[in-house]
Design an enzyme around this catalytic site. Structure first.
Site, mmCIF file in Angstrom:
data_model
loop_
_atom_site.group_PDB
_atom_site.id
_atom_site.type_symbol
_atom_site.label_atom_id
_atom_site.label_comp_id
_atom_site.label_asym_id
_atom_site.label_seq_id
_atom_site.Cartn_x
_atom_site.Cartn_y
_atom_site.Cartn_z
ATOM 1 N N LYS A 221 4.959 5.340 22.676
ATOM 2 C CA LYS A 221 3.504 5.475 22.739
ATOM 3 C C LYS A 221 3.095 6.778 22.069
ATOM 4 O O LYS A 221 3.531 7.857 22.459
ATOM 5 C CB LYS A 221 3.030 5.463 24.192
ATOM 6 C CG LYS A 221 1.518 5.599 24.334
ATOM 7 C CD LYS A 221 1.084 5.469 25.783
ATOM 8 C CE LYS A 221 -0.420 5.567 25.916
ATOM 9 N NZ LYS A 221 -0.866 5.410 27.328
ATOM 10 N N ASP B 32 -9.004 4.608 35.202
ATOM 11 C CA ASP B 32 -9.484 3.733 34.120
ATOM 12 C C ASP B 32 -8.793 2.381 34.196
ATOM 13 O O ASP B 32 -8.458 1.770 33.182
ATOM 14 C CB ASP B 32 -9.218 4.395 32.761
ATOM 15 C CG ASP B 32 -9.933 3.684 31.616
ATOM 16 O OD1 ASP B 32 -11.011 3.105 31.854
ATOM 17 O OD2 ASP B 32 -9.413 3.700 30.488
#
Length: 295
Positions: free
Chosen positions: A122, A228
Site C-alpha cells: 500500500k 471512516d
C-alpha cells in the site's frame, strides 16, 4: 513503465541521487540545487547530470531553474522507489506486481515477500493538493508550516502500521502488517471480495457481528476509532466469510472529543448497509451502546 519495471532499471548511482534529493528536501528545500545533490551523493558533476537525465525521463524527479541554477525535487514515484529499495533491503519485499486497487489517498499493488509469500503493498498518496485539507480535518496531521507532502504520507503510513500491529495482536480482523518504510506499508494478502460489491453471504448476520467485534476491540482494547468505516474498506474472505477491516491511517484516539461521534457513524454506516443489502433488521444504536458500555 510499471513501477516494478522502473525499480529494476535503477542502479546504485540512481538511488544515491534520489536519496540525495530526499535529504535536501528534509533540510527544508522544495527544489534541491544541482551542486547540493553532487555534494550529498558524493558523485561527480558529470555522473549526477547523466543520472538526473535518466530519472527525469522516468518521471522520478522534476526540475526547475531557480535564479539561473538547475534544481530538482522528487515526484511521488521517485519517493516510491526509495521506499521499495529500503523494504527490499530489509527482506520485507522481494518483487512488486500490478496495481490492484486505488483508494482515496492510496494505491494498492500486489507483491511478493521472500519465500514467495503474496503480500499487499500500500502506497500512501497524501498529495500536494490535499495535505492542506488533511491538516484541517485530521487531528494526527502535523501543523508545522514546513511539513511536506512526503512527510504527511510518511506519517499516515506510520500511523496505519502502528494501528494494524496493535489490532492484529488482539486478534481483530485486520491484515497482519509485515513492515513499512516511508509512505509504503506491506501487509498480508487477504483473498476475498470487497463488501461494496455485495457478495453473496451465507451468514450475513455473523459477518456483521465479526465487523462489530473488530470495531469493539479497536475502541475498548486498542483505544482507537477507525473514523471512516464503510463497505469500501471491508474485505470478506470467500471460503469462511471473515471480514477484514482495512484503511486505518485516519483513526482517532478514544479520548478525542469527536471520537464517539465517529464511532457512532462507523457503526451506523455498516449496520445500515447490512440491513439494506442483506435484509437484516438490526438497530445500530443498540450496537453502538453495547460497544461503549462499561463492563
Amino acid at each position: 513503465m510499471l513501477p516494478g519495471e522502473i525499480y529494476k532499471s535503477l542502479t546504485d548511482k540512481d538511488f544515491k541521487v534520489l536519496a540525495a534529493i530526499e535529504k535536501g528536501i528534509s533540510r527544508g528545500m522544495e527544489y534541491v540545487p544541482l551542486e547540493t545533490i553532487e555534494r550529498i551523493s558524493g558523485l561527480h558533476e558529470g555522473e549526477v547530470i547523466l543520472v538526473l537525465g535518466k530519472l527525469h525521463e522516468l518521471g522520478l524527479v522534476k526540475r526547475k531553474t531557480i535564479s539561473g541554477y538547475k534544481a530538482y525535487r522528487l515526484t511521488y514515484i521517485g519517493y516510491d522507489m526509495l521506499a521499495f529499495r529500503a523494504l527490499v533491503n530489509k527482506n520485507i519485499l522481494e518483487a512488486l506486481g500490478n496495481k490492484i486497487g486505488v483508494g482515496k489517498e492510496s494505491e494498492i499493488y500486489i507483491g511478493l515477500a521472500p519465500g514467495g509469500l503474496k503480500v499487499v503493498v500500500k502506497v500512501l498518496r497524501i498529495g500536494r493538493t490535499s495535505f492542506q485539507r488533511t491538516r484541517l480535518l485530521r487531528s494526527w496531521s502535523s501543523n508545522r508550516v514546513s511539513t511536506t507532502w512526503y512527510e504527511e504520507s510518511k506519517l499516515a503510513a506510520e500511523r496505519e502500521f502502528k494501528a494494524l500491529k496493535t489490532l492484529s495482536s488482539i486478534n481483530a480482523f485486520v491484515p497482519v502488517p509485515l513492515g513499512y518504510n516511508r509512505h509504503v506499508i506491506v501487509t498480508e494478502y487477504i483473498e476475498g471480495v470487497e463488501l461494496y460489491k455485495r457478495p453473496e453471504l451465507r451468514k450475513p448476520e455473523q459477518v456483521l457481528e465479526y465487523i462489530i467485534d473488530t470495531i469493539s476491540k479497536a475502541y475498548r482494547e486498542a483505544g482507537i476509532v477507525h473514523g471512516d468505516l464503510s463497505e469500501y474498506n471491508i474485505i470478506v474472505t470467500v471460503s469462511d466469510e471473515k471480514p477484514y477491516v482495512i484503511d486505518w491511517p485516519q483513526y482517532v484516539y478514544r479520548e478525542k472529543p469527536h471520537a464517539l461521534q465517529l464511532l457512532r457513524r462507523d457503526v451506523e454506516y455498516v449496520v445500515r448497509f447490512f440491513n439494506k443489502v442483506y435484509g437484516l433488521n438490526i438497530d445500530y444504536m443498540t450496537v453502538y451502546s453495547r460497544i461503549v458500555s462499561v463492563g
